[in-house]
Design a protein around this motif. Structure first.
Motif, mmCIF file in Angstrom:
data_model
loop_
_atom_site.group_PDB
_atom_site.id
_atom_site.type_symbol
_atom_site.label_atom_id
_atom_site.label_comp_id
_atom_site.label_asym_id
_atom_site.label_seq_id
_atom_site.Cartn_x
_atom_site.Cartn_y
_atom_site.Cartn_z
ATOM 1 N N THR A 100 69.792 29.615 29.295
ATOM 2 C CA THR A 100 69.066 28.911 28.218
ATOM 3 C C THR A 100 67.583 29.163 28.472
ATOM 4 O O THR A 100 66.912 29.160 27.817
ATOM 5 N N GLY A 106 73.579 32.716 22.018
ATOM 6 C CA GLY A 106 74.684 31.995 21.983
ATOM 7 C C GLY A 106 76.018 33.143 22.373
ATOM 8 O O GLY A 106 76.732 32.782 23.456
ATOM 9 N N HIS A 107 76.090 33.955 21.382
ATOM 10 C CA HIS A 107 77.310 34.942 21.368
ATOM 11 C C HIS A 107 77.214 35.560 22.919
ATOM 12 O O HIS A 107 78.558 36.089 23.352
ATOM 13 N N THR A 110 78.152 33.458 25.975
ATOM 14 C CA THR A 110 79.620 33.162 25.862
ATOM 15 C C THR A 110 80.075 34.401 26.541
ATOM 16 O O THR A 110 81.296 34.339 27.256
#
Length: 406
Positions: A100, A106-107, A110
């Motif tokens: 962050t 995000g991907h 993840t």
């Protein structure tokens, strides 16, 4: 302390070792410390911290975040499953915070967290399997130690008129027991002892060693004649061993003050320390190893040695004398004994054993046993002047060292 015989039973008293075991509180503290060490994976947490520090300094997001998986992977080798899961959770939380902070898509974040979760779960399973194997190994070691204490019973520091010390090392380090054997018992006929070497080594030889020791302990109490004790062992082995199996052994007894009886059945000659000299007690009549008498016409002979105050006798197995260094040189036991002999048998054997391990580079490749007897000053109830031994009863080699250091 008196070394006189028990007048009622005719036995030499046996004085056991002092119990030096730690108390229950100390044992509980040790278990708690070990559990804390298992559940607190310091090194994996340190690795995760280093990865976080590098990411904070360099600010390279996805370059360093995958390295967080090294924490739980390493924890699997040292920690319990919950310790692995704890490191994995810590790494995941820090990974989210760093991702962050660094603006990782995000991907990508993840994908990193999914890989971290997979590594953590696999490491937790590996840790559980490792723990199971360690518990099984601990149980096997416990059984081996119990078998060793039943087979090779601890020898007291004092037996009858003798100071005694024993050192034993098994070639099968995890088994802790092997094919070398020893026993020393106080009987109505004086102190009797045996040191032997079963053909082969490791666990396959343990059964034969147990057979020999069982027969010896029974016969030593029953038979007034030392040769009869040897005959009992021979008959038992003839019934139970295969045609290629045998046991070399020296059986000795101290039937009366100043006299030591020795029967050598194909074994290495004991070393006698007397008046600052070390001599080898060669058998006057060579005899075959136990279990092979039926193949020859030779029978063991009984040697009677004078054994006065201050005399010492070292019995050993070929794992000691056949130990080689990196130059393929055998360990010179007689010279080593002359260097380290003292009035304390335990100290003498400790010095010999340490020197032996240094000679071979740290680990023996064969079972090795050392048993040392010393006759200290006699009690007032015991005669100290030995009678002369019968001519030709003891064949002794030339001294190998005449000035041992004490």
């Amino acid at each position: 302390m008196s070394h006189a015989r028990d007048r009622d039973g005719g036995h030499w008293p046996i004085r056991p070792f002092r119990n030096r075991a730690a108390g229950a509180g100390s044992a509980a503290r040790k278990r708690a410390a070990a559990q804390l060490a298992v559940c607190t994976p310091v090194l994996p947490v340190l690795i995760v911290s280093v990865v976080v520090l590098v990411d904070v300094v360099c600010g390279a997001g996805t370059v360093w975040l995958p390295l967080l998986a090294a924490g739980p992977a390493l924890a699997a080798t040292t920690s319990a499953p919950r310790g692995v899961l704890g490191v994995g959770l810590l790494a995941a939380v820090l990974g989210v915070m760093l991702g962050t902070r660094d603006g990782v898509p995000g991907h990508e974040l993840t994908a990193v967290l999914s890989a971290l979760a997979a590594v953590t779960l696999a490491s937790g399973l590996a840790s559980a399997l490792r723990g199971r194997r360690e518990r099984v190994l601990a149980a096997v070691r416990s059984v081996a130690e119990t078998a060793q204490h039943a087979l090779l019973k601890p020898v007291p520091a004092t037996v009858g008129p003798f100071q005694v010390a024993v050192r034993y090392s098994a070639a099968a380090a995890e088994a802790r027991i092997g094919g070398d054997l020893y026993a020393l018992v106080a009987t109505p006929y004086g102190v009797r002892l045996i040191v032997g070497d079963v053909r082969g080594k490791g666990l396959p030889a343990v059964g034969t060693a147990a057979l020999v020791l069982g027969v010896f302990r029974e016969a030593a109490y029953d038979e007034p004649d030392l040769l009869a004790v040897v005959d009992r062992i021979e008959r038992s082995l003839a019934r139970n061993l295969g045609c290629d199996d045998f046991v070399t052994a020296v059986v000795a007894g101290y039937p009366r003050a100043g006299h030591l009886e020795v029967v050598n059945c194909g074994h290495a000659p004991p070393l006698l320390v007397r008046s600052d000299t070390v001599v080898a007690v060669e058998p006057a009549l060579p005899a075959p190893p136990l279990g092979l008498r039926a193949l020859t016409d030779e029978t063991p002979g009984l040697q009677v040695l004078p054994f006065a105050d201050g005399d010492q006798l070292l019995l050993y197995t070929d794992g000691v004398t056949e130990a080689r260094n990196h130059g393929r040189e055998f360990y010179p036991l007689a010279e080593g004994l002359a260097r380290h002999v003292s009035d304390e048998p335990a100290g003498t054997l400790t010095a010999l054993h340490d020197e032996l391990l240094a000679h071979v580079g740290g680990r023996l490749h064969d079972d090795a046993a050392l048993l040392l007897l010393r006759k200290p000053a006699a009690s007032p109830n015991e005669t100290t002047v030995p009678e002369p031994a019968p001519p030709g009863a003891a064949a002794l080699r030339t001294p190998v060292n005449t000035s041992p250091s004490r």
